[in-house]
Design an enzyme around this catalytic site. Structure first.
Site, PDB file in Angstrom:
ATOM      1  N   LYS A 176       1.006  -1.234  -0.214  1.00 56.77           N
ATOM      2  CA  LYS A 176      -0.081   0.020   0.295  1.00 56.77           C
ATOM      3  C   LYS A 176       0.443   1.513   0.094  1.00 56.77           C
ATOM      4  CE  LYS A 176      -1.887   3.118   2.832  1.00 56.77           C
ATOM      5  NZ  LYS A 176      -1.751   4.175   1.623  1.00 56.77           N
ATOM      6  N   GLY A 229       6.967   5.891   7.615  1.00 54.34           N
ATOM      7  CA  GLY A 229       6.266   6.885   7.313  1.00 54.34           C
ATOM      8  C   GLY A 229       6.259   7.253   8.482  1.00 54.34           C
ATOM      9  N   ASN A 231       5.539   8.870  12.877  1.00 61.34           N
ATOM     10  CA  ASN A 231       5.011   8.838  14.078  1.00 61.34           C
ATOM     11  C   ASN A 231       4.022   8.551  14.195  1.00 61.34           C
ATOM     12  OD1 ASN A 231       7.818   9.108  13.727  1.00 61.34           O
ATOM     13  ND2 ASN A 231       8.074   8.730  15.841  1.00 61.34           N
ATOM     14  N   GLY A 234       2.940   4.815  12.592  1.00 66.19           N
ATOM     15  CA  GLY A 234       3.597   3.984  12.609  1.00 66.19           C
ATOM     16  C   GLY A 234       2.804   3.644  13.968  1.00 66.19           C
ATOM     17  N   GLU A 251       9.559   2.400  10.733  1.00 68.88           N
ATOM     18  CA  GLU A 251      10.973   3.251  10.370  1.00 68.88           C
ATOM     19  C   GLU A 251      10.067   4.665  10.097  1.00 68.88           C
ATOM     20  OE1 GLU A 251      13.884   3.191  10.311  1.00 68.88           O
ATOM     21  OE2 GLU A 251      14.378   1.200  10.205  1.00 68.88           O
ATOM     22  N   CYS A 285      13.493  11.520   5.394  1.00 65.80           N
ATOM     23  CA  CYS A 285      13.540  11.350   7.358  1.00 65.80           C
ATOM     24  C   CYS A 285      15.196  11.748   8.014  1.00 65.80           C
ATOM     25  CB  CYS A 285      13.357  10.236   6.823  1.00 65.80           C
ATOM     26  SG  CYS A 285      13.977   8.660   6.068  1.00 65.80           S
ATOM     27  N   GLU A 383       9.373  17.240  13.989  1.00 66.83           N
ATOM     28  CA  GLU A 383      10.315  16.705  12.407  1.00 66.83           C
ATOM     29  C   GLU A 383       9.185  18.348  11.707  1.00 66.83           C
ATOM     30  OE1 GLU A 383       8.119  13.582  10.131  1.00 66.83           O
ATOM     31  OE2 GLU A 383      10.973  13.007   9.909  1.00 66.83           O
TER      32      GLU A 383
HETATM   33  P1  NAD Z   1       2.652   9.125   6.679  1.00 67.01           P
HETATM   34  O1  NAD Z   1       2.912   7.853   7.581  1.00 67.01           O
HETATM   35  O2  NAD Z   1       1.116  10.054   6.474  1.00 67.01           O
HETATM   36  O3  NAD Z   1       1.625   7.881   5.011  1.00 67.01           O
HETATM   37  C1  NAD Z   1       2.962   7.231   4.949  1.00 67.01           C
HETATM   38  C2  NAD Z   1       2.633   5.597   4.875  1.00 67.01           C
HETATM   39  O4  NAD Z   1       1.304   4.888   5.705  1.00 67.01           O
HETATM   40  C3  NAD Z   1       1.563   5.869   3.602  1.00 67.01           C
HETATM   41  O5  NAD Z   1       0.926   4.704   2.806  1.00 67.01           O
HETATM   42  C4  NAD Z   1      -0.699   5.846   4.518  1.00 67.01           C
HETATM   43  O6  NAD Z   1      -1.258   6.237   3.596  1.00 67.01           O
HETATM   44  C5  NAD Z   1      -0.286   4.728   5.582  1.00 67.01           C
HETATM   45  N1  NAD Z   1      -1.156   5.256   6.396  1.00 67.01           N
HETATM   46  C6  NAD Z   1      -0.857   6.392   6.459  1.00 67.01           C
HETATM   47  N2  NAD Z   1      -1.965   6.410   8.212  1.00 67.01           N
HETATM   48  C7  NAD Z   1      -2.550   4.357   8.237  1.00 67.01           C
HETATM   49  C8  NAD Z   1      -2.787   3.878   9.566  1.00 67.01           C
HETATM   50  N3  NAD Z   1      -3.422   4.540  10.156  1.00 67.01           N
HETATM   51  N4  NAD Z   1      -2.832   2.332   8.615  1.00 67.01           N
HETATM   52  C9  NAD Z   1      -2.186   1.698   8.198  1.00 67.01           C
HETATM   53  N5  NAD Z   1      -1.534   3.056   6.927  1.00 67.01           N
HETATM   54  C10 NAD Z   1      -1.736   4.585   7.467  1.00 67.01           C
HETATM   55  O7  NAD Z   1       3.866   9.561   6.081  1.00 67.01           O
HETATM   56  P2  NAD Z   1       4.160  10.138   4.352  1.00 67.01           P
HETATM   57  O8  NAD Z   1       3.585  11.309   4.504  1.00 67.01           O
HETATM   58  O9  NAD Z   1       3.226   9.433   3.419  1.00 67.01           O
HETATM   59  O10 NAD Z   1       5.420  10.641   4.739  1.00 67.01           O
HETATM   60  C11 NAD Z   1       6.479  11.305   5.737  1.00 67.01           C
HETATM   61  C12 NAD Z   1       6.462  10.853   6.918  1.00 67.01           C
HETATM   62  O11 NAD Z   1       7.443   9.603   6.560  1.00 67.01           O
HETATM   63  C13 NAD Z   1       8.328  11.367   7.347  1.00 67.01           C
HETATM   64  O12 NAD Z   1       7.638  11.707   8.844  1.00 67.01           O
HETATM   65  C14 NAD Z   1       9.122  11.039   7.796  1.00 67.01           C
HETATM   66  O13 NAD Z   1      10.349  11.134   8.306  1.00 67.01           O
HETATM   67  C15 NAD Z   1       8.679   9.698   7.611  1.00 67.01           C
HETATM   68  N6  NAD Z   1      10.072   8.822   6.776  1.00 67.01           N
HETATM   69  C16 NAD Z   1      10.826   7.691   6.963  1.00 67.01           C
HETATM   70  C17 NAD Z   1      11.652   7.601   6.711  1.00 67.01           C
HETATM   71  C18 NAD Z   1      12.791   6.471   7.853  1.00 67.01           C
HETATM   72  O14 NAD Z   1      13.795   5.398   7.102  1.00 67.01           O
HETATM   73  N7  NAD Z   1      12.724   5.880   8.894  1.00 67.01           N
HETATM   74  C19 NAD Z   1      11.906   6.859   4.916  1.00 67.01           C
HETATM   75  C20 NAD Z   1      11.058   7.877   4.688  1.00 67.01           C
HETATM   76  C21 NAD Z   1      10.027   9.080   5.054  1.00 67.01           C
END
Ligand code: NAD
Length: 484
Positions: A176, A229, A231, A234, A251, A285, A383
């Protein structure tokens, strides 16, 4: 408003499938351009995807690892041939520059090839027996169905570094991706499909986290969740998935520090820190957002960083020479602008940038350098995910380390110095998963472990050979010969 007719669908059980709702895939550089319409899946299509992945698992598990690897290698070749077109779509829907987008696609190619090669690596160990068993060995086996949930900001590299090892080690996958990058996701899936991935082995589910998340975390046929994604999302995923007994890897975010000691090469430090803070509009990130500088060089360093913030070209990701593209969406733009307002309310001095790029039509934010913020400021602690760096002066290396570690995150950190003793000390002192010396906090190689400490990660590292630890489990075998 310009609307294209491209429709992007989910890929479930070997067929492209339109979900019931629609999502407009906008170009953040020109938000009046709709690039495609994603036909978003609902919970029932996601459930089908999980069930198809479960059905496909036994045959994929039995497929010889080198044969699985050959499919990944072919997908890599196809993606390489398509890299320019994929990069163009990625730049248009995500907002990173064309060069970054093509570079990221090539990185996905390299990741696919790397895990294709894992198909020929040893898959276990033999042991001498203390009880005289004739053959005692342990080998790695796949876990079953892996659900991969990925963010928008590396829309092909992150899926590649989750999906390629999951498949290489014999698991089937339900993926997804983030809502805002359906075109890039389709390209990645298409390369694997064209390479001959069997039906049900890779399923792409376009949908929202709120709708699809609970299916993936709750369905009994999902064995593993790998999530990258925010915190907030996650933690929700971990709560739900562990309640249902699944193995989970997260992550998450970062608030990465770069320390500039007084003996550093200030040009090198300013260039590397500007790259880490401003490229990809700070949406990494691993971006640097806290710049901790020894006081004797604060003024000079601040000028060099601010000069880059003022002169780096912000603009359309497809135009040559652009260094900083737009923020991915209006929602993310509002979040970044909210933090810039908060910075002023918290008493920050804006050294460069500080607001929206008003001369451009898209979701652009000026590369920004802030100072006069205390360690308790929310801008320094949370962040932001935009091109924003806060300068924090210190009087010693020890004070710099205390400040650098004073965060719930622990993803990456940099130190700029000519003193190799201090560099080695820094490796000991800093609590992060990735340490850089005289290099930017961003930028990763795929063959080494990646992940953070503290609130940035949990459940095991990604990339390199350690991915095997997460995507497989041990089976131990005691084998004797019958008496003659
Ligand atoms: P996000 O948390 O909004 O979304 C990430 C994914 O999770 C998307 O596919 C989203 O649809 C899904 N999602 C959202 N809510 C969910 C839920 N309740 N249940 C299951 N899935 C859900 O993050 P984003 O805005 O797409 O990405 C940015 C974030 O990702 C930043 O916080 C960044 O630091 C982090 N990130 C971390 C790394 C790492 O390796 N540590 C790498 C890239 C991005």
């Amino acid at each position: 408003m310009t609307v294209t007719t491209a429709e992007v669908e989910s890929y479930v059980g070997g067929r492209w499938r339109a979900g019931p709702s629609r999502f407009a895939d906008l170009n953040p550089a020109h938000p009046d351009q709709i690039l495609a319409e994603a036909r978003m899946a609902d919970a029932s299509l996601a459930t089908e995807a999980v069930e198809d992945a479960r059905r496909a698992f036994p045959a994929w598990h039995k497929t010889a690892a080198p044969v699985r690897g050959a499919i990944l290698r072919k997908a890599a070749d196809l993606l390489e041939q398509r890299a320019d077109a994929v990069g163009r779509d990625m730049a248009r829907e995500e907002g990173k520059t064309l060069g970054e987008a093509i570079g990221e696609t090539r990185r996905a190619v390299a990741i696919l090839r790397y895990y294709a090669g894992q198909g020929l690596e040893p898959d276990g160990d033999t042991y001498p027996s203390v009880t005289g068993v004739a053959l005692l060995f342990a080998r790695r086996e796949p876990l079953g169905v892996v659900a991969a949930i990925t963010p928008f900001n590396f829309p092909i590299a992150i899926p590649a570094w989750k999906i390629a090892p999951a498949l290489a080690y014999g698991n089937t996958v339900v993926w997804k991706p983030a809502e805002v990058v359906p075109l890039t996701s389709q390209h990645f899936a298409q390369a694997l499909i064209d390479a001959g991935i069997p039906d049900g082995v890779l399923n792409l589910v376009l949908g929202t986290g709120v709708e699809i998340g609970p299916v993936l975390t709750g369905h009994q046929d999902v064995d593993v969740i790998t999530f990258t994604g925010s915190n907030e999302a996650g933690k929700q995923v971990r709560r739900d998935a562990t309640e249902h007994g699944k193995k989970v890897q997260l992550e998450l975010g970062g608030k990465n520090p770069a320390i500039v000691l007084a003996d550093a090469d200030l040009d090198q430090a300013a260039e590397q820190i500007a790259r880490a803070a401003f490229l990809s509009a700070g949406q990494k990130c691993t971006a640097t957002s806290r710049v901790i500088v020894e006081r004797p060089v604060l003024e000079e360093f601040s000028q060099r960083l601010a000069e880059r913030a003022r002169t780096w070209k912000v603009g359309d990701p497809l135009e040559s020479g652009t260094q900083v593209g737009p923020i991915v969406s209006e929602r993310q733009l509002d979040k970044v602008l909210g933090y810039l307002k908060l910075a002023r309310d918290e008493g920050a001095t804006v050294v460069a940038g500080g607001g929206r790029e008003k001369d451009l039509p898209g979701y652009y934010v000026e590369p920004t350098v802030l100072t006069n913020l205390g360690p308790e400021s929310r801008v320094v602690r949370e962040e932001i995910f935009g091109p924003v760096a806060a300068l924090l002066p210190v009087s010693s290396y020890e004070e710099a380390i205390t400040l650098a570690n004073d965060t719930p995150f622990g993803l990456t950190a940099s130190l700029f110095t000519r003193d190799l003793g201090k560099a080695l000390q820094f490796v000991e002192d800093i609590r992060v998963g990735v340490v850089k010396i005289n290099q930017e906090t961003g930028g990763l190689e795929f063959q080494v472990p990646f992940g953070g400490m503290k609130g940035s990660s949990s459940g095991g590292r990604e990339q390199g050979k350690v991915a095997r630890d997460f995507f497989t489990q041990w089976k131990t075998v005691y084998m004797d010969v019958p008496p003659a």
